[in-house]
Design a protein around this motif. Structure first.
Motif, PDB file in Angstrom:
ATOM      1  N   UNK A 284      11.618   2.892  16.648  1.00 31.30           N
ATOM      2  CA  UNK A 284      10.762   4.172  16.911  1.00 31.30           C
ATOM      3  C   UNK A 284      10.585   4.965  15.687  1.00 31.30           C
ATOM      4  N   UNK A 285      11.403   5.148  14.782  1.00 30.45           N
ATOM      5  CA  UNK A 285      11.272   5.786  13.492  1.00 30.45           C
ATOM      6  C   UNK A 285      10.382   5.380  12.546  1.00 30.45           C
ATOM      7  N   UNK A 286      10.094   3.940  12.689  1.00 29.17           N
ATOM      8  CA  UNK A 286       9.085   3.105  11.797  1.00 29.17           C
ATOM      9  C   UNK A 286       7.593   3.618  12.524  1.00 29.17           C
ATOM     10  N   UNK A 287       7.607   3.573  14.036  1.00 26.78           N
ATOM     11  CA  UNK A 287       6.293   4.040  14.516  1.00 26.78           C
ATOM     12  C   UNK A 287       6.120   5.315  14.433  1.00 26.78           C
TER      13      UNK A 287
ATOM     14  N   UNK B 232       8.262   2.051   4.406  1.00 28.38           N
ATOM     15  CA  UNK B 232       9.369   1.333   3.997  1.00 28.38           C
ATOM     16  C   UNK B 232      10.573   1.887   3.321  1.00 28.38           C
ATOM     17  N   UNK B 233      10.307   2.906   2.569  1.00 25.24           N
ATOM     18  CA  UNK B 233      11.372   3.806   1.860  1.00 25.24           C
ATOM     19  C   UNK B 233      12.176   4.492   3.072  1.00 25.24           C
ATOM     20  N   UNK B 234      11.634   5.145   3.719  1.00 29.48           N
ATOM     21  CA  UNK B 234      12.171   6.049   4.765  1.00 29.48           C
ATOM     22  C   UNK B 234      12.939   4.983   5.640  1.00 29.48           C
TER      23      UNK B 234
ATOM     24  N   UNK C 286      18.188   2.873   7.809  1.00 28.18           N
ATOM     25  CA  UNK C 286      18.969   1.673   8.208  1.00 28.18           C
ATOM     26  C   UNK C 286      20.296   1.890   7.160  1.00 28.18           C
ATOM     27  N   UNK C 287      20.105   2.358   5.937  1.00 25.56           N
ATOM     28  CA  UNK C 287      21.542   2.370   5.204  1.00 25.56           C
ATOM     29  C   UNK C 287      22.350   3.353   5.698  1.00 25.56           C
TER      30      UNK C 287
ATOM     31  N   UNK D 288       0.775  -1.300  -0.041  1.00 29.17           N
ATOM     32  CA  UNK D 288       0.045   0.073   0.030  1.00 29.17           C
ATOM     33  C   UNK D 288       0.709   1.298   0.180  1.00 29.17           C
ATOM     34  N   UNK D 289       0.263   2.493  -0.381  1.00 28.55           N
ATOM     35  CA  UNK D 289       0.970   3.589  -0.572  1.00 28.55           C
ATOM     36  C   UNK D 289       1.692   3.954   0.835  1.00 28.55           C
ATOM     37  N   UNK D 290       0.839   4.078   1.703  1.00 28.84           N
ATOM     38  CA  UNK D 290       1.488   4.315   3.364  1.00 28.84           C
ATOM     39  C   UNK D 290       2.554   3.643   3.541  1.00 28.84           C
ATOM     40  N   UNK D 291       2.520   2.170   3.513  1.00 24.16           N
ATOM     41  CA  UNK D 291       3.513   1.248   4.068  1.00 24.16           C
ATOM     42  C   UNK D 291       4.761   1.456   2.937  1.00 24.16           C
TER      43      UNK D 291
END
Length: 215
Positions: A203-206, A99-101, A106-107, A92-95
């Motif tokens: 934390x960033x993901x949430x 995921x990209x951020x 992570x990189x 989905x668009x939000x996920x």
């Protein structure tokens, strides 16, 4: 190396216009091994095989070389982030945006922890070097903040009006940089770094999910 052979190399470097790039490349190698303090203009000229006077036509001082090396290192960090964004997949668009951020973050962490020398020199750029970057972003088109900004301002991303994009970019960047600094040269060095890095990403993901969900 004889003087005649050195002069021949020097003329060839100028003829092909590669001397500046060669000096920056050597500077990156020195930084990789020992951080910003290891970048020395005279040593870079010795490795390239030209006289110091030849180098001074491109870099008036060590600080000038250090700025160019720092920008190149920062661009490598951002390029790694951009490649991670391109490979990220969500549902989905939000996920997908999240995921990209998270992939970009992570990189950033992985690069910084794997290449502490390059990470160090990337953030030792002088005021003059930063002014140069502001005037010409092509000096480091993949500067880390621009990668995060590009994802957040993508055509399919809709953030709440209460979310300031630049502020969010700085917040994420500061969180990543602060963790790396604590883990490489601060009190958290060698202390469950991988586990702590994953916690930072969680934390960033949430936080990102919440911000985008309110769009």
């Amino acid at each position: 190396m004889t003087q005649a052979y050195r002069s021949s190399q020097e003329r060839q470097a100028y003829h092909h216009g590669h001397l500046r790039e060669s000096l920056v490349k050597e500077g990156l190698e020195m930084a990789r091994r020992g951080g910003a303090e290891a970048v020395v203009l005279r040593e870079a000229t010795r490795r390239v095989g030209v006289s110091p006077n030849a180098a001074y036509r491109h870099f008036a001082s060590r600080d000038d070389l250090l700025d160019e090396v720092g920008l190149a290192a920062a661009d490598q960090i951002g390029l790694t982030m951009r490649e991670a964004v391109a490979e990220a997949h969500g549902e989905g668009d939000e996920a997908q945006v999240v995921a990209e951020l998270v992939a970009a973050c992570r990189a950033y962490l992985d690069f910084a922890l794997a290449e502490p020398g390059l990470f160090d020199v990337a953030y030792r750029i002088s005021d003059a070097g930063l002014d140069m970057l502001k005037a010409d972003r092509s000096k480091a088109p993949n500067y880390p903040d621009s990668v995060i900004n590009d994802v957040l301002t993508g055509p399919d991303v809709k953030l709440s009006e209460r979310v300031d994009v630049r502020g969010l970019v700085i917040l994420l960047w500061s969180l990543l940089h602060g963790f790396v600094s604590l883990s490489t040269s601060g009190p958290l060095r060698g202390d469950k770094t991988a586990e702590r890095a994953e916690n930072v990403l969680n934390v960033i993901r949430a936080s990102l999910r919440g911000a985008i969900a309110r769009a």
